[in-house]
Motif scaffolding. Sequence first.
Motif, PDB file in Angstrom:
ATOM      1  N   GLN A   1     -22.782 -11.334  37.708  1.00  0.00           N
ATOM      2  CA  GLN A   1     -24.154 -11.589  38.111  1.00  0.00           C
ATOM      3  C   GLN A   1     -24.121 -12.590  39.260  1.00  0.00           C
ATOM      4  OE1 GLN A   1     -27.182 -11.415  35.524  1.00  0.00           O
ATOM      5  NE2 GLN A   1     -26.071 -10.384  33.901  1.00  0.00           N
ATOM      6  N   ASP A   2     -25.013 -12.445  40.183  1.00  0.00           N
ATOM      7  CA  ASP A   2     -25.176 -13.418  41.270  1.00  0.00           C
ATOM      8  C   ASP A   2     -26.438 -14.208  40.980  1.00  0.00           C
ATOM      9  OD1 ASP A   2     -22.935 -12.450  42.527  1.00  0.00           O
ATOM     10  OD2 ASP A   2     -24.032 -11.141  43.888  1.00  0.00           O
ATOM     11  N   ARG A   3     -26.291 -15.460  40.550  1.00  0.00           N
ATOM     12  CA  ARG A   3     -27.458 -16.236  40.136  1.00  0.00           C
ATOM     13  C   ARG A   3     -27.295 -17.703  40.547  1.00  0.00           C
ATOM     14  NH1 ARG A   3     -30.843 -13.469  36.801  1.00  0.00           N
ATOM     15  NH2 ARG A   3     -29.986 -11.634  35.753  1.00  0.00           N
ATOM     16  N   VAL A   4     -28.419 -18.331  40.884  1.00  0.00           N
ATOM     17  CA  VAL A   4     -28.469 -19.765  41.179  1.00  0.00           C
ATOM     18  C   VAL A   4     -29.701 -20.335  40.487  1.00  0.00           C
ATOM     19  CG1 VAL A   4     -28.597 -21.542  42.964  1.00  0.00           C
ATOM     20  CG2 VAL A   4     -27.362 -19.413  43.423  1.00  0.00           C
ATOM     21  N   ALA A   5     -29.541 -21.454  39.794  1.00  0.00           N
ATOM     22  CA  ALA A   5     -30.680 -22.086  39.126  1.00  0.00           C
ATOM     23  C   ALA A   5     -31.723 -22.517  40.148  1.00  0.00           C
ATOM     24  CB  ALA A   5     -30.205 -23.289  38.318  1.00  0.00           C
ATOM     25  N   GLY A   6     -33.001 -22.380  39.761  1.00  0.00           N
ATOM     26  CA  GLY A   6     -34.095 -22.714  40.673  1.00  0.00           C
ATOM     27  C   GLY A   6     -34.076 -24.154  41.128  1.00  0.00           C
ATOM     28  N   THR A   7     -33.588 -25.048  40.301  1.00  0.00           N
ATOM     29  CA  THR A   7     -33.336 -26.439  40.655  1.00  0.00           C
ATOM     30  C   THR A   7     -32.176 -26.922  39.803  1.00  0.00           C
ATOM     31  OG1 THR A   7     -34.252 -28.678  40.823  1.00  0.00           O
ATOM     32  CG2 THR A   7     -35.007 -27.333  38.985  1.00  0.00           C
ATOM     33  N   LEU A   8     -31.446 -27.913  40.285  1.00  0.00           N
ATOM     34  CA  LEU A   8     -30.341 -28.453  39.500  1.00  0.00           C
ATOM     35  C   LEU A   8     -30.693 -29.802  38.891  1.00  0.00           C
ATOM     36  CD1 LEU A   8     -27.249 -27.562  41.712  1.00  0.00           C
ATOM     37  CD2 LEU A   8     -28.686 -26.106  40.288  1.00  0.00           C
ATOM     38  N   ARG A   9     -31.969 -30.186  39.008  1.00  0.00           N
ATOM     39  CA  ARG A   9     -32.390 -31.439  38.395  1.00  0.00           C
ATOM     40  C   ARG A   9     -33.797 -31.303  37.850  1.00  0.00           C
ATOM     41  NH1 ARG A   9     -34.511 -37.143  40.878  1.00  0.00           N
ATOM     42  NH2 ARG A   9     -34.690 -38.175  38.845  1.00  0.00           N
ATOM     43  N   ALA A  10     -33.992 -31.813  36.632  1.00  0.00           N
ATOM     44  CA  ALA A  10     -35.323 -31.950  36.043  1.00  0.00           C
ATOM     45  C   ALA A  10     -35.361 -33.308  35.364  1.00  0.00           C
ATOM     46  CB  ALA A  10     -35.605 -30.829  35.047  1.00  0.00           C
ATOM     47  N   GLY A  11     -35.951 -34.291  36.025  1.00  0.00           N
ATOM     48  CA  GLY A  11     -36.001 -35.637  35.462  1.00  0.00           C
ATOM     49  C   GLY A  11     -34.618 -36.201  35.232  1.00  0.00           C
ATOM     50  N   ARG A  12     -34.345 -36.563  33.973  1.00  0.00           N
ATOM     51  CA  ARG A  12     -33.066 -37.188  33.627  1.00  0.00           C
ATOM     52  C   ARG A  12     -31.980 -36.167  33.264  1.00  0.00           C
ATOM     53  NH1 ARG A  12     -32.308 -42.766  33.002  1.00  0.00           N
ATOM     54  NH2 ARG A  12     -34.003 -43.817  34.061  1.00  0.00           N
ATOM     55  N   ALA A  13     -32.176 -34.906  33.602  1.00  0.00           N
ATOM     56  CA  ALA A  13     -31.190 -33.864  33.303  1.00  0.00           C
ATOM     57  C   ALA A  13     -30.773 -33.154  34.582  1.00  0.00           C
ATOM     58  CB  ALA A  13     -31.760 -32.858  32.306  1.00  0.00           C
ATOM     59  N   LEU A  14     -29.481 -32.773  34.640  1.00  0.00           N
ATOM     60  CA  LEU A  14     -28.944 -32.078  35.797  1.00  0.00           C
ATOM     61  C   LEU A  14     -28.059 -30.924  35.341  1.00  0.00           C
ATOM     62  CD1 LEU A  14     -28.358 -35.515  36.647  1.00  0.00           C
ATOM     63  CD2 LEU A  14     -28.837 -34.265  38.748  1.00  0.00           C
ATOM     64  N   LEU A  15     -27.772 -30.020  36.276  1.00  0.00           N
ATOM     65  CA  LEU A  15     -26.911 -28.869  36.011  1.00  0.00           C
ATOM     66  C   LEU A  15     -25.754 -28.868  36.992  1.00  0.00           C
ATOM     67  CD1 LEU A  15     -29.677 -26.121  35.689  1.00  0.00           C
ATOM     68  CD2 LEU A  15     -28.539 -27.333  33.811  1.00  0.00           C
ATOM     69  N   ALA A  16     -24.591 -28.375  36.529  1.00  0.00           N
ATOM     70  CA  ALA A  16     -23.426 -28.270  37.396  1.00  0.00           C
ATOM     71  C   ALA A  16     -22.578 -27.089  36.952  1.00  0.00           C
ATOM     72  CB  ALA A  16     -22.605 -29.561  37.361  1.00  0.00           C
ATOM     73  N   GLY A  17     -21.705 -26.625  37.837  1.00  0.00           N
ATOM     74  CA  GLY A  17     -20.799 -25.523  37.510  1.00  0.00           C
ATOM     75  C   GLY A  17     -21.540 -24.232  37.234  1.00  0.00           C
ATOM     76  N   ASP A  18     -21.006 -23.429  36.301  1.00  0.00           N
ATOM     77  CA  ASP A  18     -21.613 -22.127  35.995  1.00  0.00           C
ATOM     78  C   ASP A  18     -22.998 -22.261  35.371  1.00  0.00           C
ATOM     79  OD1 ASP A  18     -19.393 -20.906  36.993  1.00  0.00           O
ATOM     80  OD2 ASP A  18     -18.581 -20.241  35.076  1.00  0.00           O
ATOM     81  N   SER A  19     -23.357 -23.416  34.869  1.00  0.00           N
ATOM     82  CA  SER A  19     -24.729 -23.628  34.407  1.00  0.00           C
ATOM     83  C   SER A  19     -25.707 -23.605  35.569  1.00  0.00           C
ATOM     84  CB  SER A  19     -24.843 -24.979  33.683  1.00  0.00           C
ATOM     85  OG  SER A  19     -24.038 -24.997  32.531  1.00  0.00           O
ATOM     86  N   ALA A  20     -25.200 -23.910  36.767  1.00  0.00           N
ATOM     87  CA  ALA A  20     -26.050 -24.025  37.950  1.00  0.00           C
ATOM     88  C   ALA A  20     -25.966 -22.819  38.865  1.00  0.00           C
ATOM     89  CB  ALA A  20     -25.653 -25.285  38.743  1.00  0.00           C
ATOM     90  N   HIS A  21     -24.808 -22.165  38.912  1.00  0.00           N
ATOM     91  CA  HIS A  21     -24.630 -21.033  39.834  1.00  0.00           C
ATOM     92  C   HIS A  21     -23.507 -20.144  39.337  1.00  0.00           C
ATOM     93  CE1 HIS A  21     -21.652 -23.967  41.080  1.00  0.00           C
ATOM     94  NE2 HIS A  21     -22.580 -24.729  41.606  1.00  0.00           N
ATOM     95  N   LEU A  22     -23.618 -18.871  39.648  1.00  0.00           N
ATOM     96  CA  LEU A  22     -22.699 -17.876  39.086  1.00  0.00           C
ATOM     97  C   LEU A  22     -22.629 -16.706  40.046  1.00  0.00           C
ATOM     98  CD1 LEU A  22     -21.156 -17.480  36.320  1.00  0.00           C
ATOM     99  CD2 LEU A  22     -23.116 -16.100  35.622  1.00  0.00           C
ATOM    100  N   TRP A  23     -21.429 -16.198  40.305  1.00  0.00           N
ATOM    101  CA  TRP A  23     -21.277 -15.032  41.170  1.00  0.00           C
ATOM    102  C   TRP A  23     -19.952 -14.360  40.883  1.00  0.00           C
ATOM    103  CZ3 TRP A  23     -21.993 -19.987  43.397  1.00  0.00           C
ATOM    104  CH2 TRP A  23     -20.799 -20.655  43.691  1.00  0.00           C
ATOM    105  N   ALA A  24     -19.745 -13.198  41.494  1.00  0.00           N
ATOM    106  CA  ALA A  24     -18.459 -12.521  41.372  1.00  0.00           C
ATOM    107  C   ALA A  24     -17.379 -13.403  41.985  1.00  0.00           C
ATOM    108  CB  ALA A  24     -18.512 -11.171  42.090  1.00  0.00           C
ATOM    109  N   PRO A  25     -16.214 -13.530  41.325  1.00  0.00           N
ATOM    110  CA  PRO A  25     -15.194 -14.476  41.794  1.00  0.00           C
ATOM    111  C   PRO A  25     -14.382 -13.971  42.972  1.00  0.00           C
ATOM    112  CG  PRO A  25     -14.407 -13.352  39.851  1.00  0.00           C
ATOM    113  CD  PRO A  25     -15.827 -12.874  40.075  1.00  0.00           C
ATOM    114  N   ILE A  26     -15.050 -13.328  43.918  1.00  0.00           N
ATOM    115  CA  ILE A  26     -14.381 -12.875  45.130  1.00  0.00           C
ATOM    116  C   ILE A  26     -13.984 -14.111  45.930  1.00  0.00           C
ATOM    117  CG2 ILE A  26     -14.721 -11.638  47.305  1.00  0.00           C
ATOM    118  CD1 ILE A  26     -16.680  -9.823  45.695  1.00  0.00           C
ATOM    119  N   GLY A  27     -12.709 -14.208  46.264  1.00  0.00           N
ATOM    120  CA  GLY A  27     -12.221 -15.401  46.940  1.00  0.00           C
ATOM    121  C   GLY A  27     -11.855 -16.526  45.993  1.00  0.00           C
ATOM    122  N   GLY A  28     -12.104 -16.353  44.695  1.00  0.00           N
ATOM    123  CA  GLY A  28     -11.726 -17.376  43.726  1.00  0.00           C
ATOM    124  C   GLY A  28     -12.465 -18.685  43.901  1.00  0.00           C
TER     125      GLY A  28
END
Length: 509
Positions: free
Chosen positions: A275-302
């Motif tokens: 799936q090719d996906r990116v979270a609409g925002t990576l921060r909501a107040g005192r919470a943040l997202l990183a890694g696959d929680s924040a963005h995901l795509w086919a591992p082309i190029g590793g």
Amino acid sequence: MSGWRTDVVVVGAGPTGLALAIGLRQYGVGVEVLEKEARGKREARAGIVWQRALEVLADLGCADALTAAGLSLREVEVFAQGQRVGAMPMRCRDTAFPHPLSIEQDAVERLLGERLAAVGGGVRWSTEAVGLRLGSDGAEVDVRLPDGGTDTVRCGWVVGCEGSHSMVRKELGIPFEGARRPDLQCVQINARADWKQPYDPARSYFFLERGASLGVSPRPGGGYRFFCFRTDPDPSIRRPPGLREMRDLVAEATHEPGVRLWPTDPPWANRARFQDRVAGTLRAGRALLAGDSAHLWAPIGGHGLNTGLRGAHNLAWKLASVVQGRCPEGLLDTYTGEQRRTAHAVMREMRRNLLELPPTPASLRAVRALGPRLMATPAFARRISATLSDLAMGHAGSPLSQGGAGARLPDLPATVAGRRRSLHELLSYDRWTLLAAPGAPVDDERLAAVTGRYAIPVTTFRPRLDRGTERRLPAAALLLVRPDRHIGLAAHDLPALETYIRRWFVRKA
């Protein structure tokens, strides 16, 4: 655990979560990593660390351990429909890590875990984060304990690093924007091979056929990682590929009908859709997202693991600066903007990756006709290496990049106080670095007076670059470099420097 408090809770002990925790601990921030699994993953998964991520790992104190455990890849050889197209060096200039590293994800996680323990951190295994509540000055994380009981952890900040099904992202109601990538699968196996290509631990291969791109990379411990991006005529097949399926695929792509494969010990094989996906925002107040929680795509190029490491590197110094009161919370909004732009840029680049996307008849003809000449051209090889290495990725357009800044500082040779140094030797992940041109019309006393009024940890140098390399940097009297090696400000005078520092740092009492 009842009544337990900490500065930051990191949910997920994959490479991104571990790297983030290491960065925060290096700043002295209290961190707890929660992981629902009973131990670290034992799966090979991602198999390459690119040059920019190696710089990240150097800042986290574990690049030497990883390079000792991996293989330095120095050349890639390309074939199309059985015809040799050419070979390219996998080398970048202006970095202490000129070559990418072949190393698998389980080894990366193990070494990151050892580094986390060395800086006073650890992982709470078999401890699952199941709920989240945010307040104006902190967060509460509900957890399921190893014995099946429950508790609540109170913290100043929480970061979701637990993957594509992120509880943190779902609890925050943040949309995961994007869609499934149709008609694409990747089948992989770790295996030893009896084939025509001589074994070289520094050389990888690509074999292109209509509808399939087979990559072959030597792996630490012997044998190869065989990975093939191909069309997906039957998405109902979910099982990992068997040895026969992979042998037949390798035989077809290499035009070697007699090729033989043996699984490595331990064996590993995988079939994946994307799936090719990116979270609409990576921060909501005192919470943040990183890694696959924040963005995901086919591992082309590793680039999945690599982009996660770079995001953790970006976030750790910013979150530590906010936790320790040096910077306003608005600094964290630059993380979400920069990392979302990075994710979209990686996705765009990889959609143009002719080596790994399943070739069409037209692209195969183009590779066969133009490839030999292009691959023999040093400028073309440098461009491909720069793209794959992530060294050319910057943060232009970020509010934190002013005066035409945002690029990663190249590691150029220079002379400082009569001593030969490289620019990156002047940098440190625990502070900012101010580079003043030799002819800059400001003395050290005036610079110290400006920087000393604010809570910015900074060291000033006056490097003299080798002739002809000055054009590699922005034309400015003052360059202010962030802890993560990106140029934050290119300025010509002290007022511009103070305006920038005043915006991003708290004034001292």
